[in-house]
Design a protein around this motif. Structure first.
Motif, mmCIF file in Angstrom:
data_model
loop_
_atom_site.group_PDB
_atom_site.id
_atom_site.type_symbol
_atom_site.label_atom_id
_atom_site.label_comp_id
_atom_site.label_asym_id
_atom_site.label_seq_id
_atom_site.Cartn_x
_atom_site.Cartn_y
_atom_site.Cartn_z
ATOM 1 N N LYS A 128 6.300 -9.975 -0.003
ATOM 2 C CA LYS A 128 5.310 -11.025 -0.224
ATOM 3 C C LYS A 128 5.063 -11.868 1.027
ATOM 4 O O LYS A 128 3.914 -12.252 1.323
ATOM 5 C CB LYS A 128 5.775 -11.926 -1.366
ATOM 6 N N ILE A 129 6.141 -12.133 1.792
ATOM 7 C CA ILE A 129 6.044 -13.081 2.905
ATOM 8 C C ILE A 129 5.693 -12.415 4.233
ATOM 9 O O ILE A 129 4.763 -12.828 4.936
ATOM 10 C CB ILE A 129 7.366 -13.864 3.052
ATOM 11 N N LEU A 130 6.445 -11.371 4.591
ATOM 12 C CA LEU A 130 6.298 -10.789 5.923
ATOM 13 C C LEU A 130 5.403 -9.560 5.975
ATOM 14 O O LEU A 130 4.711 -9.337 6.973
ATOM 15 C CB LEU A 130 7.677 -10.428 6.492
ATOM 16 N N ALA A 131 5.427 -8.759 4.917
ATOM 17 C CA ALA A 131 4.660 -7.510 4.944
ATOM 18 C C ALA A 131 3.177 -7.715 5.255
ATOM 19 O O ALA A 131 2.594 -6.912 5.998
ATOM 20 C CB ALA A 131 4.836 -6.754 3.625
ATOM 21 N N PRO A 132 2.521 -8.768 4.722
ATOM 22 C CA PRO A 132 1.095 -8.923 5.015
ATOM 23 C C PRO A 132 0.784 -9.111 6.500
ATOM 24 O O PRO A 132 -0.354 -8.898 6.927
ATOM 25 C CB PRO A 132 0.715 -10.183 4.220
ATOM 26 N N LEU A 133 1.772 -9.519 7.303
ATOM 27 C CA LEU A 133 1.532 -9.715 8.733
ATOM 28 C C LEU A 133 1.479 -8.399 9.496
ATOM 29 O O LEU A 133 0.939 -8.338 10.600
ATOM 30 C CB LEU A 133 2.642 -10.590 9.344
ATOM 31 N N ASP A 134 2.067 -7.349 8.907
ATOM 32 C CA ASP A 134 2.179 -6.059 9.591
ATOM 33 C C ASP A 134 0.862 -5.291 9.474
ATOM 34 O O ASP A 134 0.385 -5.008 8.377
ATOM 35 C CB ASP A 134 3.319 -5.246 8.972
ATOM 36 N N MET A 135 0.294 -4.932 10.618
ATOM 37 C CA MET A 135 -1.039 -4.347 10.626
ATOM 38 C C MET A 135 -1.081 -2.957 10.016
ATOM 39 O O MET A 135 -1.947 -2.649 9.193
ATOM 40 C CB MET A 135 -1.587 -4.302 12.063
ATOM 41 N N ASP A 136 -0.137 -2.071 10.407
ATOM 42 C CA ASP A 136 -0.237 -0.683 9.943
ATOM 43 C C ASP A 136 0.534 -0.417 8.654
ATOM 44 O O ASP A 136 0.471 0.679 8.093
ATOM 45 C CB ASP A 136 0.213 0.288 11.038
ATOM 46 N N GLN A 137 1.289 -1.441 8.170
ATOM 47 C CA GLN A 137 2.029 -1.313 6.898
ATOM 48 C C GLN A 137 3.028 -0.156 6.902
ATOM 49 O O GLN A 137 3.360 0.399 5.856
ATOM 50 C CB GLN A 137 1.053 -1.167 5.723
#
Length: 341
Positions: A128-137
């Motif tokens: 919820k917190i950090l994953a959205p910041l990662d561009m390529d997932q």
């Protein structure tokens, strides 16, 4: 001539350090030399800090600030751009996730009835917190301190069992990978690793891995706008503090931040807490000092997770408290502006 105040952001508030004056002519100077300025206390007019600004033709001024009155303080690299500026203009964040699989983590992996384990809940907060910041997932996902089928303790290992491609695509895939695979490894102790001497809960091998990833990206011509976040969940404080500090000091030159979630009472993690050097730099062998703060330690009371009393807003605020500052500090130190700005 203009008067400019220097503020320090601490504990989410601004404190006045002093002021300096600069002329328009100085700011418009077409020189690559650093212009030195004294920051003066507004009342005593004594020097409390030193500031230098580099002005170059067709480029925005790059300020560099060093607090002179504080013992052991970091050099503060002022950045005219915000974290949002970088995010909107080409910042690529790469997140690496790792979980403690030593024996001290045993009860954190256990489920009680239909209730998710504490480790699963932490992972869901991560998503919820950090994953959205990662561009390529694409999230490299590891455990550390577990035993393989032969009984050997592994310094770290991909949870999906694929060393060539340890990534999970998307946050839900990462959680599913944990649920399906963590039980395949027996919990162990880093102290039983044969190849190198470790303490029971050591995680610094993951710091080395992250540096290797940065170096590999650079060898391939990595964009100067990529930044790595290493997210590690730890459950014990038996770490080789000296080795860990030396490795963290070496991170200064790399676009890396480390977030350590410590499961347990804050008082149980004195060594780990000491790595979050907000006030003064970490000091290693031969008196080497860290040039910037790159570590955020977030102690979490497991009982609050079990009782559903841990505020998501609080956790988000604590996990992300320093990342934007650390990203902007690194780019300012290396004179990297957002793309197309």
């Amino acid at each position: 001539m203009t008067a400019n105040e220097i503020l320090e952001k601490k504990n989410r508030s601004n404190t006045l350090i002093g002021e300096f004056t600069i002329t328009i002519e100085q700011l418009l100077a077409r020189s690559s030399d650093k212009l030195p300025f004294s920051v003066l206390d507004k009342q005593t007019r004594h020097e409390v800090a030193r500031l230098s600004i580099t002005c170059q033709r067709d480029k925005k001024p790059i300020p560099e600030f060093k607090v002179a009155s504080r013992r052991g303080a970091y050099t503060q690299y002022l950045n005219r751009y915000s974290f949002n500026d970088y995010c909107k203009h080409g910042l690529e964040i790469k997140t690496i996730c790792a979980l403690d699989m030593t024996t001290s983590s045993a009860h954190f992996h256990e489920r009680k009835g239909n209730q998710p384990s504490i480790m699963e809940q932490i992972l869901r907060h991560f998503v919820k917190i950090l994953a959205p910041l990662d561009m390529d997932q694409e999230f490299p996902f590891f455990g550390f301190g577990g035993r393989d089928d032969l009984g050997n303790v592994l310094p770290f290992f991909p949870l999906n069992g694929n060393p060539e491609k340890p990534e999970c695509h998307g946050g839900e895939s990462l959680i599913q990978c944990y649920l399906e695979n963590h039980g395949k490894f027996t919990l162990g102790s880093m102290a039983d690793v044969q190849e190198k001497k470790y303490s029971k809960n050591d995680f610094h091998q993951l710091v080395s891995y992250t540096v290797d990833q940065v170096m590999a990206e650079r060898a391939k011509g990595m964009s100067g706008h990529k930044y790595f976040i290493l997210f590690v969940v730890i459950t014990g404080d038996d770490i080789n503090l000296k080795e860990t500090i030396n490795l963290l000091i070496g991170l200064t030159e790399f676009p890396i931040s480390v977030i350590l979630v410590a499961l347990g009472d804050r008082k149980s993690f004195p060594k780990t807490i000491s790595l979050d050097a907000d006030e003064s730099p970490l000091i290693g062998d031969e008196n080497r000092k860290a040039k910037r703060d790159q570590v955020q330690v977030v102690p979490i009371n497991p009982q609050e997770l079990l009782n559903n009393t841990l505020s998501s807003d609080y956790l988000t605020r604590e996990v992300l408290a320093e990342v934007p500052i650390q990203v902007c500090s690194y780019f300012a130190m290396n004179s990297v502006s957002p793309r197309n700005l």
